[in-house]
Design a protein around this motif. Structure first.
Motif, PDB file in Angstrom:
ATOM      1  N   HIS A   4      -7.787  -8.506  -1.296  1.00 52.05           N
ATOM      2  CA  HIS A   4      -8.683  -7.525  -0.659  1.00 52.05           C
ATOM      3  C   HIS A   4      -8.103  -6.149  -0.952  1.00 52.05           C
ATOM      4  CE1 HIS A   4     -10.970  -5.468   2.452  1.00 52.05           C
ATOM      5  NE2 HIS A   4      -9.897  -5.249   3.188  1.00 52.05           N
ATOM      6  N   CYS A   5      -8.866  -5.312  -1.659  1.00 50.90           N
ATOM      7  CA  CYS A   5      -8.429  -3.952  -1.997  1.00 50.90           C
ATOM      8  C   CYS A   5      -9.268  -2.969  -1.196  1.00 50.90           C
ATOM      9  CB  CYS A   5      -8.641  -3.675  -3.471  1.00 50.90           C
ATOM     10  SG  CYS A   5      -7.774  -4.772  -4.570  1.00 50.90           S
ATOM     11  N   LEU A   6      -8.604  -2.124  -0.455  1.00 50.37           N
ATOM     12  CA  LEU A   6      -9.269  -1.123   0.373  1.00 50.37           C
ATOM     13  C   LEU A   6      -8.792   0.256  -0.044  1.00 50.37           C
ATOM     14  CD1 LEU A   6     -10.876  -0.319   2.991  1.00 50.37           C
ATOM     15  CD2 LEU A   6      -8.678  -0.528   4.186  1.00 50.37           C
ATOM     16  N   THR A   7      -9.736   1.144  -0.289  1.00 53.93           N
ATOM     17  CA  THR A   7      -9.384   2.554  -0.505  1.00 53.93           C
ATOM     18  C   THR A   7     -10.113   3.360   0.557  1.00 53.93           C
ATOM     19  OG1 THR A   7     -11.183   2.917  -2.098  1.00 53.93           O
ATOM     20  CG2 THR A   7      -9.017   2.291  -2.986  1.00 53.93           C
ATOM     21  N   LEU A   8      -9.471   4.419   1.011  1.00 55.91           N
ATOM     22  CA  LEU A   8     -10.096   5.215   2.055  1.00 55.91           C
ATOM     23  C   LEU A   8      -9.737   6.683   1.942  1.00 55.91           C
ATOM     24  CD1 LEU A   8      -7.736   5.672   4.516  1.00 55.91           C
ATOM     25  CD2 LEU A   8      -8.120   3.233   4.586  1.00 55.91           C
ATOM     26  N   ARG A   9     -10.581   7.450   2.564  1.00 57.40           N
ATOM     27  CA  ARG A   9     -10.340   8.887   2.713  1.00 57.40           C
ATOM     28  C   ARG A   9     -10.200   9.173   4.200  1.00 57.40           C
ATOM     29  NH1 ARG A   9     -10.954  12.343  -1.460  1.00 57.40           N
ATOM     30  NH2 ARG A   9     -12.001  11.533  -3.302  1.00 57.40           N
ATOM     31  N   PHE A  10      -9.221   9.987   4.507  1.00 58.44           N
ATOM     32  CA  PHE A  10      -9.035  10.434   5.884  1.00 58.44           C
ATOM     33  C   PHE A  10      -9.828  11.720   6.114  1.00 58.44           C
ATOM     34  CE2 PHE A  10      -5.086   7.972   5.186  1.00 58.44           C
ATOM     35  CZ  PHE A  10      -5.208   7.081   6.240  1.00 58.44           C
ATOM     36  N   ALA A  14      -7.189  14.787  10.040  1.00 57.23           N
ATOM     37  CA  ALA A  14      -6.139  13.768  10.190  1.00 57.23           C
ATOM     38  C   ALA A  14      -4.765  14.401   9.979  1.00 57.23           C
ATOM     39  CB  ALA A  14      -6.356  12.637   9.208  1.00 57.23           C
ATOM     40  N   SER A  15      -3.890  14.174  10.939  1.00 61.13           N
ATOM     41  CA  SER A  15      -2.522  14.706  10.835  1.00 61.13           C
ATOM     42  C   SER A  15      -1.620  13.664  10.177  1.00 61.13           C
ATOM     43  CB  SER A  15      -1.989  15.024  12.232  1.00 61.13           C
ATOM     44  OG  SER A  15      -1.826  13.812  12.971  1.00 61.13           O
ATOM     45  N   ALA A  16      -0.423  14.079   9.854  1.00 59.59           N
ATOM     46  CA  ALA A  16       0.557  13.146   9.309  1.00 59.59           C
ATOM     47  C   ALA A  16       0.820  12.016  10.301  1.00 59.59           C
ATOM     48  CB  ALA A  16       1.854  13.878   8.966  1.00 59.59           C
ATOM     49  N   ALA A  17       0.816  12.325  11.583  1.00 58.33           N
ATOM     50  CA  ALA A  17       1.022  11.302  12.621  1.00 58.33           C
ATOM     51  C   ALA A  17      -0.140  10.301  12.647  1.00 58.33           C
ATOM     52  CB  ALA A  17       1.193  11.957  13.987  1.00 58.33           C
ATOM     53  N   ASP A  18      -1.356  10.772  12.411  1.00 54.98           N
ATOM     54  CA  ASP A  18      -2.516   9.871  12.360  1.00 54.98           C
ATOM     55  C   ASP A  18      -2.388   8.893  11.193  1.00 54.98           C
ATOM     56  OD1 ASP A  18      -3.778  11.181  14.549  1.00 54.98           O
ATOM     57  OD2 ASP A  18      -4.648  12.665  13.174  1.00 54.98           O
ATOM     58  N   VAL A  19      -2.007   9.400  10.044  1.00 57.81           N
ATOM     59  CA  VAL A  19      -1.830   8.550   8.858  1.00 57.81           C
ATOM     60  C   VAL A  19      -0.679   7.571   9.093  1.00 57.81           C
ATOM     61  CG1 VAL A  19      -1.298   8.529   6.388  1.00 57.81           C
ATOM     62  CG2 VAL A  19      -2.820  10.295   7.331  1.00 57.81           C
ATOM     63  N   GLU A  20       0.391   8.035   9.709  1.00 55.92           N
ATOM     64  CA  GLU A  20       1.527   7.166  10.021  1.00 55.92           C
ATOM     65  C   GLU A  20       1.123   6.054  10.991  1.00 55.92           C
ATOM     66  OE1 GLU A  20       5.999   7.493  11.950  1.00 55.92           O
ATOM     67  OE2 GLU A  20       5.077   9.265  11.062  1.00 55.92           O
ATOM     68  N   ALA A  21       0.314   6.359  11.972  1.00 55.36           N
ATOM     69  CA  ALA A  21      -0.151   5.337  12.922  1.00 55.36           C
ATOM     70  C   ALA A  21      -0.981   4.282  12.198  1.00 55.36           C
ATOM     71  CB  ALA A  21      -0.963   5.987  14.038  1.00 55.36           C
ATOM     72  N   PHE A  22      -1.822   4.703  11.271  1.00 53.85           N
ATOM     73  CA  PHE A  22      -2.607   3.772  10.468  1.00 53.85           C
ATOM     74  C   PHE A  22      -1.666   2.893   9.651  1.00 53.85           C
ATOM     75  CE2 PHE A  22      -4.698   2.536   6.565  1.00 53.85           C
ATOM     76  CZ  PHE A  22      -5.886   1.988   7.012  1.00 53.85           C
ATOM     77  N   ARG A  23      -0.727   3.527   8.947  1.00 49.76           N
ATOM     78  CA  ARG A  23       0.236   2.795   8.114  1.00 49.76           C
ATOM     79  C   ARG A  23       1.017   1.779   8.937  1.00 49.76           C
ATOM     80  NH1 ARG A  23       4.776   6.239   6.977  1.00 49.76           N
ATOM     81  NH2 ARG A  23       5.539   5.204   8.825  1.00 49.76           N
ATOM     82  N   ASP A  24       1.514   2.184  10.071  1.00 54.65           N
ATOM     83  CA  ASP A  24       2.316   1.288  10.910  1.00 54.65           C
ATOM     84  C   ASP A  24       1.498   0.101  11.403  1.00 54.65           C
ATOM     85  OD1 ASP A  24       4.434   3.021  10.507  1.00 54.65           O
ATOM     86  OD2 ASP A  24       4.348   3.888  12.519  1.00 54.65           O
ATOM     87  N   ALA A  25       0.241   0.345  11.762  1.00 53.37           N
ATOM     88  CA  ALA A  25      -0.617  -0.745  12.231  1.00 53.37           C
ATOM     89  C   ALA A  25      -0.863  -1.754  11.116  1.00 53.37           C
ATOM     90  CB  ALA A  25      -1.931  -0.186  12.752  1.00 53.37           C
TER      91      ALA A  25
END
Length: 97
Positions: A4-10, A14-25
């Motif tokens: 499953h390949c997912l590409t997305l745009r924020f 979106a802050s660096a913390a928002d992207v980090e929360a996504f990454r961590d999840a």
């Protein structure tokens, strides 16, 4: 194996913390499901202006596990508040030694 390949745009907000929360999840998902799941992810390197911001590659043993993943509470809990758009594709890969 199903890939499953997912590409997305924020969103622009979106802050660096928002992207980090996504990454961590996303990084936690393999330990939260009861089937084989391997993930790889990362931000775009900026080589092309038309690229998405981020990509996630997920590997499943089969299509049934992928369908279970789509409705799994851990997957549904991944923060998406700052995802503006997402595109995905799934394909089968024969495993070889």
């Amino acid at each position: 194996m199903l890939v499953h390949c997912l590409t997305l745009r924020f969103t622009e907000s979106a802050s660096a913390a928002d992207v980090e929360a996504f990454r961590d999840a996303i990084a936690r998902l393999p330990s939260q499901v009861d089937f084989h799941l391997r993930t790889r992810q990362g931000p775009d390197l900026g080589e092309r202006a038309t690229n998405a911001d981020y990509a996630v590659i997920s590997e499943f043993a089969n299509a049934e596990d992928f369908r279970r993943y789509l409705v799994h509470p851990a997957h549904l809990a991944v923060p998406r508040d700052h995802v503006e758009s997402a595109h995905s594709v799934q394909f089968l890969v024969a495993e070889t030694d």
